[in-house]
Design a protein around this motif. Sequence first.
Motif, PDB file in Angstrom:
ATOM      1  N   ARG A  77       0.819  -1.213   0.000  1.00  0.00           N
ATOM      2  CA  ARG A  77       0.000   0.000   0.000  1.00  0.00           C
ATOM      3  C   ARG A  77       0.853   1.263   0.000  1.00  0.00           C
ATOM      4  N   SER A  78       1.991   1.214   0.682  1.00  0.00           N
ATOM      5  CA  SER A  78       2.866   2.390   0.726  1.00  0.00           C
ATOM      6  C   SER A  78       3.366   2.743  -0.669  1.00  0.00           C
ATOM      7  N   ALA A  79       3.702   1.743  -1.468  1.00  0.00           N
ATOM      8  CA  ALA A  79       4.170   1.985  -2.836  1.00  0.00           C
ATOM      9  C   ALA A  79       3.029   2.513  -3.708  1.00  0.00           C
ATOM     10  N   ILE A  80       1.824   1.997  -3.495  1.00  0.00           N
ATOM     11  CA  ILE A  80       0.669   2.460  -4.260  1.00  0.00           C
ATOM     12  C   ILE A  80       0.401   3.935  -3.958  1.00  0.00           C
ATOM     13  N   THR A  81       0.413   4.287  -2.671  1.00  0.00           N
ATOM     14  CA  THR A  81       0.187   5.680  -2.272  1.00  0.00           C
ATOM     15  C   THR A  81       1.248   6.590  -2.862  1.00  0.00           C
ATOM     16  N   LYS A 113      -8.959   5.878   1.729  1.00  0.00           N
ATOM     17  CA  LYS A 113     -10.289   5.250   1.684  1.00  0.00           C
ATOM     18  C   LYS A 113     -10.599   4.786   0.260  1.00  0.00           C
ATOM     19  N   TYR A 114     -10.312   5.660  -0.713  1.00  0.00           N
ATOM     20  CA  TYR A 114     -10.578   5.298  -2.106  1.00  0.00           C
ATOM     21  C   TYR A 114      -9.658   4.181  -2.584  1.00  0.00           C
ATOM     22  N   VAL A 115      -8.403   4.189  -2.167  1.00  0.00           N
ATOM     23  CA  VAL A 115      -7.473   3.140  -2.566  1.00  0.00           C
ATOM     24  C   VAL A 115      -7.943   1.799  -2.007  1.00  0.00           C
ATOM     25  N   SER A 116      -8.395   1.783  -0.767  1.00  0.00           N
ATOM     26  CA  SER A 116      -8.844   0.527  -0.130  1.00  0.00           C
ATOM     27  C   SER A 116      -9.998  -0.119  -0.891  1.00  0.00           C
TER      28      SER A 116
END
Length: 90
Positions: A35-39, A83-86
């Motif tokens: 998730r950190s890389a996605i963000t 929230k949107y990424v999740s």
Amino acid sequence: MAKKAATRKANPALMKPVQPDAVLAAVVGNTAQPRSAITKKIWDYIKKNDLQDPKNKRNINADDKLKPLFGGAKSATMFELTKYVSQHVK
């Protein structure tokens, strides 16, 4: 005696690779990643395309790729981003 500072350990749940769906993959790529890389990739995309609102830097203006990610909204705050990424990872 002074206490030793506790060393922080990364949360293993945040380091676990997740698979983005087609909407999110349009921005960050189709490979499974933490998730950190996605963000980070989303923020790189926002900055590269100058999508932060110049008057209020907390707001992100959606372009054609981000609008589906934001559920069709024209903008979102930086706090709503996770929230949107999740909603778009498996």
